[in-house]
Design a protein around this motif. Structure first.
Motif, PDB file in Angstrom:
ATOM      1  N   LEU A  30       0.858  -1.187   0.000  1.00 10.44           N
ATOM      2  CA  LEU A  30       0.000   0.000   0.000  1.00 10.44           C
ATOM      3  C   LEU A  30       0.894   1.237   0.000  1.00 10.44           C
ATOM      4  O   LEU A  30       1.585   1.511   0.976  1.00 10.44           O
ATOM      5  N   GLN A  78      -2.847   6.227   0.465  1.00 11.30           N
ATOM      6  CA  GLN A  78      -4.210   6.139   1.006  1.00 11.30           C
ATOM      7  C   GLN A  78      -4.729   7.564   1.158  1.00 11.30           C
ATOM      8  O   GLN A  78      -4.266   8.310   2.014  1.00 11.30           O
ATOM      9  N   PHE A 132      -9.590   1.342  -5.604  1.00 11.35           N
ATOM     10  CA  PHE A 132      -8.289   0.674  -5.640  1.00 11.35           C
ATOM     11  C   PHE A 132      -7.587   0.994  -6.953  1.00 11.35           C
ATOM     12  O   PHE A 132      -8.230   1.107  -7.994  1.00 11.35           O
ATOM     13  N   ILE A 186      -9.334  -9.126  -5.288  1.00 15.02           N
ATOM     14  CA  ILE A 186      -9.408  -8.410  -4.010  1.00 15.02           C
ATOM     15  C   ILE A 186     -10.568  -8.997  -3.207  1.00 15.02           C
ATOM     16  O   ILE A 186     -11.659  -9.203  -3.757  1.00 15.02           O
ATOM     17  N   THR A 194      -9.706  -6.177 -10.447  1.00 15.62           N
ATOM     18  CA  THR A 194      -9.407  -4.944 -11.170  1.00 15.62           C
ATOM     19  C   THR A 194      -9.587  -5.170 -12.674  1.00 15.62           C
ATOM     20  O   THR A 194      -9.540  -6.299 -13.154  1.00 15.62           O
ATOM     21  N   ASP A 223     -13.482  -0.752  -7.540  1.00 10.90           N
ATOM     22  CA  ASP A 223     -14.047  -0.004  -6.420  1.00 10.90           C
ATOM     23  C   ASP A 223     -15.122  -0.823  -5.711  1.00 10.90           C
ATOM     24  O   ASP A 223     -15.557  -1.860  -6.191  1.00 10.90           O
ATOM     25  N   THR A 269      -3.861   3.018  -3.150  1.00 10.71           N
ATOM     26  CA  THR A 269      -2.954   2.734  -4.260  1.00 10.71           C
ATOM     27  C   THR A 269      -1.956   1.665  -3.843  1.00 10.71           C
ATOM     28  O   THR A 269      -1.277   1.810  -2.823  1.00 10.71           O
TER      29      THR A 269
END
Lengths: 297, 118
Positions: free
Chosen positions: A193, A196, A210, A225, A238, A250, A293
């Protein structure tokens, strides 16, 4: 009197003409309509078009021939072939199809948008059990002309003659060529990560957004995810909203809920994500979103 | 009604029928929009079989390949593939494509539907 006779006769002739016209139309439209024997894929039933797209995408996985895949998709007559691929992928996921079956569609949609083969593969060796078949024993090769209609010969889509799509597009200016040795991201490398951010947009729902990138900051589709919270779990990937980015995904958050995120690809884990509160200058409060991210090292 | 009038009426009827047929078959024929793949033009059918062959080389899943070919009609997958192979050899397909079709043909000739397995 003769005028009346003439009118009467003309009426009969006109009436007979109309009846004949009706009979002709009824025969040509209902009793013996035009029969299609040389249809093209654009008029296929929607479920067959879906099947066609799956075969195109799976074939593309083997050939990596983007131009040919694009040409084949164009045969289906979709206004937006990339959108059609993405929509079908989402429908399949929603109906419970395994991601492995959906992945070729997502990959092809991504590559069509990128314009080059984003995930070149090394051809797999054929199984040893498949020897070169003896075609002569199964296919009749006679002197007679093949079973091909004149139309097919005259207008056949010369699929043979598509040029191979270069794995990396040949940019003529301004873009630095990529080293071939590092063009493929390591699929199993863990994601970290790296960002954020709170996203405050009163017109948007509280989205957990994301973005996944490889070490060279290229977006990565197909990252699995899993989001869990105290009352449930959701799994998504994704790349199904290519208009927002191939590495984008998302998820809509609810108020007063803590979410934990597991990135299946690479095994990363992020906990305690929640929808932050946003306040407008006029004092109006609402739930905001977060932008997460991830990047491979 | 005189015989000449009857003849005129018959002629008018025939002309009407001919006009109706021309309109219904040529000018404004029934348009098919949701057709099945079994009436695809031959080159499209062959390309579909070729795609199936290429997809088969990606996953070597005979069952999936047979299911994909099944939408082309009631002929057996091996027959469909053999016909496509014959078309390919007659129309100068590349060696790679012909080889893909040959591999699929071999697989379809030995393919047994899973439901028939003991």
């Amino acid at each position: 009197m003769s005028r009346l006779k003439l009118n009467n006769s003309t009426f009969h002739i006109f009436f007979a003409l109309l009846i004949g016209l009706g009979l002709g139309l009824a025969y040509s439209w209902f009793l013996s309509p035009v029969t299609y024997v040389d249809a093209n894929p654009s008029i296929l039933r929607p479920d067959f078009k879906d099947q066609y797209r799956i075969v195109i995408a799976t074939s593309y996985q083997f050939t990596q021939d983007l131009a040919r895949a694009r040409a084949r998709l164009n045969l289906l007559g979709d206004v937006d072939p990339i959108g059609a691929l993405s929509a079908q992928a989402q429908r399949m996921l929603a109906s419970g199809e395994p991601f492995e079956k959906v992945r070729p569609l997502a990959q092809l949609a991504t590559d069509l948008q990128l314009g080059y083969v984003s995930n070149p593969i090394t051809p797999t060796a054929l199984p040893t059990s498949f020897n070169t078949p003896e075609v002569e024993s199964t296919v009749e090769e006679t002197e007679a002309s093949p079973n091909v209609t004149e139309e097919a010969q005259a207008t056949s889509v010369p699929t043979v003659f598509f040029e191979q799509t270069p794995l990396i597009p040949s940019f003529s200016e301004t873009i630095t060529p990529r080293p071939a040795s590092t063009s493929t991201p390591a699929p199993g490398a863990p994601f970290a990560l790296v960002g954020q951010e709170k996203v405050c947009d009163p017109s948007a729902p509280a989205l957990m957004q994301f973005m996944f990138m490889d070490s060279r900051r290229r977006e990565i589709p197909g990252v699995e995810i899993i989001v869990t919270w105290n009352q449930g779990e959701d799994k998504f990937f994704t790349g199904f909203k290519p208009e927002l980015g191939n590495g984008y995904a998302d998820f809509v958050m609810q108020a007063d809920t803590i979410y934990n995120i597991r990135i299946v690809t690479g095994g990363s884990f992020v906990s305690n994500i929640f929808a932050p509160a946003c306040t407008e200058p006029n004092g109006f409060s609402y739930l905001g979103g977060v932008m997460l991210t991830f990047q491979q090292p | 009604m005189s015989s000449s009038n009857i003849i005129k009426i018959i002629i008018a009827l025939i002309i009407g029928i001919v006009l109706g047929l021309i309109y219904g078959w040529a000018i404004d024929p029934i348009e098919y929009v949701d057709v099945t793949p079994n009436i695809l033009r031959e080159d499209y059918r062959v390309d579909y079989v070729l795609m199936t062959a290429e997809a088969y080389q990606n996953d070597f899943d005979s069952d999936a390949a047979a299911r994909r070919l099944a939408i082309l009609g009631s002929e057996s997958p091996a027959t469909l593939t053999a016909a496509a192979l014959q078309y390919a050899t007659s129309n100068n397909f590349t060696e790679t494509e012909i080889q893909s079709l040959q591999i699929l043909l071999t697989a379809m000739q030995t393919y047994q539907p899973q439901g028939n397995n003991p």
